[in-house]
Scaffold this motif. Structure first.
Motif, mmCIF file in Angstrom:
data_model
loop_
_atom_site.group_PDB
_atom_site.id
_atom_site.type_symbol
_atom_site.label_atom_id
_atom_site.label_comp_id
_atom_site.label_asym_id
_atom_site.label_seq_id
_atom_site.Cartn_x
_atom_site.Cartn_y
_atom_site.Cartn_z
ATOM 1 N N VAL A 186 36.177 -25.481 83.410
ATOM 2 C CA VAL A 186 36.241 -24.196 82.708
ATOM 3 C C VAL A 186 37.656 -23.953 82.198
ATOM 4 O O VAL A 186 37.867 -23.514 81.064
ATOM 5 N N LEU A 187 38.668 -24.239 83.035
ATOM 6 C CA LEU A 187 40.067 -24.060 82.622
ATOM 7 C C LEU A 187 40.415 -25.000 81.475
ATOM 8 O O LEU A 187 41.151 -24.615 80.561
ATOM 9 N N ALA A 188 39.897 -26.222 81.530
ATOM 10 C CA ALA A 188 40.162 -27.175 80.444
ATOM 11 C C ALA A 188 39.532 -26.708 79.141
ATOM 12 O O ALA A 188 40.114 -26.874 78.061
ATOM 13 N N ALA A 189 38.352 -26.085 79.236
ATOM 14 C CA ALA A 189 37.652 -25.609 78.037
ATOM 15 C C ALA A 189 38.239 -24.317 77.498
ATOM 16 O O ALA A 189 38.114 -24.015 76.317
ATOM 17 N N HIS A 190 38.893 -23.563 78.385
ATOM 18 C CA HIS A 190 39.443 -22.258 77.986
ATOM 19 C C HIS A 190 40.912 -22.165 78.395
ATOM 20 O O HIS A 190 41.266 -21.531 79.398
ATOM 21 N N PRO A 191 41.827 -22.791 77.617
ATOM 22 C CA PRO A 191 43.259 -22.793 77.966
ATOM 23 C C PRO A 191 43.875 -21.401 78.051
ATOM 24 O O PRO A 191 44.848 -21.196 78.773
#
Length: 475
Positions: A210-215
């Motif tokens: 999720v963090l990778a998809a939403h910087p």
């Protein structure tokens, strides 16, 4: 209110006021037209109520109550104009209301066409702020409502998407609030708040995808981890994320992220961590390049001062002098004179041109507590470094009295300045008595002073300067 409008906004306001849909009273329309005509250099004579009245009623005597009602009506209309402009600047909200309105009118085909346009607009959007996740949730919910109104109940994907996007919006906004709380207080005392923060952090730690998809979310997670760190904080992960992905944050969230990182860097510098001057300088240049330091059409005088201070500490003389001259025109007229002359004197001090610095400070008008304190700090440092001990002690006494009596200064700020004065007096005592006190006593006093400087909990301005002078004494 109108004085804070840009010229394009003022022209749009004039068209808005002229519209009988928004303003049904012809006299209020005339009042608005008159103000727009004499803008933006309204003179006191042009704004005299009795003079304006003659534009509304050329042959009638001035009636104060009636005129006050017109002004009140025009102000209310102006507030409506500001709200509508803000609404229209958010296309997701506009589309949502159009879709809902068409569904209320039982026009599903038209509603579907608008929904499709909305979807196309959303595909072009590149930002990742809480409002963008909320907009995605609203779109999915609107799509589900339209399907339900047409008797299609089997497709649950839109409803699930609405739920997931809403959760991201909620968690993201909470992270922003918690980051601001941590920046202002360093701690969150309420146990339920602390538990909620931990719950959000755990949620994202367990979902690296999720963090990778939403910087954008990842930036605020790293901000919180940095703000919570105590010993030797590592800001490299956050700096990497901001440098690579800050363009994904909407303007408001980008300003918040940079502002929080700025505050953190300043706190580190105040604790004696001088390596953060370069980080601070880089942040300020990024903010200037993106025009994120402007409030309306003006640069904040505090940002102006902080940039000059940071550039000076790094001995970026040419860049800082150019900034000082170039950006003074962006300051509000009422603060421009003091801000420019104080910062010019501060720059001369950092360049060790002490005579020019003292002369420049004489041009500063001490109408603001900040400029009084800041100017006193420079004078005290110069008198210490010049060995003018009697004047130095007199300046310390005067500054101490002013700070204690002044009600404009917060308790936290007072402590920061009073502690600086106390440290300077201890520093002076060490220098004056180096050849008179026994070596053991002198070393003991020196260690005590160094303990204050190194103690992160002992808040004092100019700790770095005290540390430099102490190191010089020790040599």
């Amino acid at each position: 209110v109108l004085q804070h409008f840009s010229l394009p906004q003022l022209r749009r306001w004039q068209l808005f006021v002229r519209s009988p849909y928004h303003v049904s009273n012809h006299k209020v329309q005339l009042l608005g037209s008159y103000l727009a005509e004499v803008a933006p250099r309204w003179s006191a004579k042009q704004l005299l109520p009795s003079n304006i009245w003659t534009k509304l009623y050329p042959d009638a005597p001035y009636r104060e109550a009636t005129f006050a009602n017109y002004v009140s009506d025009l102000l209310r209309v102006t507030y409506t104009f500001i709200g509508i402009e803000r609404f229209q600047a958010q296309p997701d909200l506009v589309y949502e209301q159009q879709v809902a309105g068409l569904q209320t009118l039982a026009l599903p085909k038209a509603s579907g066409r608008v929904l499709k346009k909305w979807q196309q607009q959303r595909k072009q959007a590149s930002y990742q702020g809480p409002q963008d996740f909320l907009a995605a949730s609203r779109w999915a919910n609107s799509a589900d409502n339209l399907a339900t109104s047409q008797g299609r109940h089997t497709d649950l994907d839109r409803l699930l998407e609405a739920s997931q996007q809403l959760e991201h919006a909620h968690r993201f906004q909470q992270l922003i609030y918690f980051a601001a709380l941590l920046s202002r207080t360093q701690i969150i005392a309420n146990s339920s708040q602390l538990d909620l923060l931990e719950e959000h952090l755990t949620y994202y730690r367990q979902r690296p995808a999720v963090l990778a998809a939403h910087p954008g979310i990842h930036i605020f997670v790293e901000l919180i981890l940095l703000l919570r760190s105590e010993e030797q904080p590592d800001s490299a992960p956050l700096e990497h994320l901001i440098a690579k992905h800050d363009h994904l944050l909407p303007t408001e969230e980008r300003q918040a992220a940079y502002s929080l990182f700025l505050n953190f860097a300043i706190q580190q510098i105040n604790r004696g961590n001088r390596a953060y001057y370069q980080k601070l300088f880089d942040i300020y240049r990024a903010l200037l390049a993106q025009e994120l330091l402007f409030q309306g059409n003006h640069l904040s005088e505090w940002a102006y001062t902080n940039i000059v201070t940071t550039g000076s500490r790094l001995q970026q003389w040419e860049w800082t002098a150019q900034f000082l001259d170039e950006y003074q025109t962006h300051l509000k007229p009422e603060v421009r004179y003091n801000a420019y002359h104080y910062n010019l004197a501060a720059l001369r001090y950092e360049q060790q041109d002490y005579d020019a610095a003292l002369l420049g400070l004489q041009a500063v008008e001490f109408t603001d507590a900040f400029y009084y304190q800041a100017a006193k700090v420079i004078q005290i440092k110069i008198y210490y470094q010049n060995g003018n001990d009697e004047v130095l002690l007199a300046q310390i006494a005067a500054a101490k009295q002013f700070i204690r009596r002044n009600r404009q200064i917060s308790t936290k700020q007072k402590n920061g300045y009073l502690h600086f004065l106390q440290l300077t007096k201890r520093l002076l005592a060490l220098r004056q008595n180096k050849g008179y006190w026994p070596a053991e006593r002198w070393m003991q006093k020196r260690m005590q002073l160094e303990g204050y400087v190194r103690d992160a909990k002992y808040a004092a301005v100019q700790k770095g300067w005290v540390q430099e002078q102490l190191a010089g004494l020790s040599k």
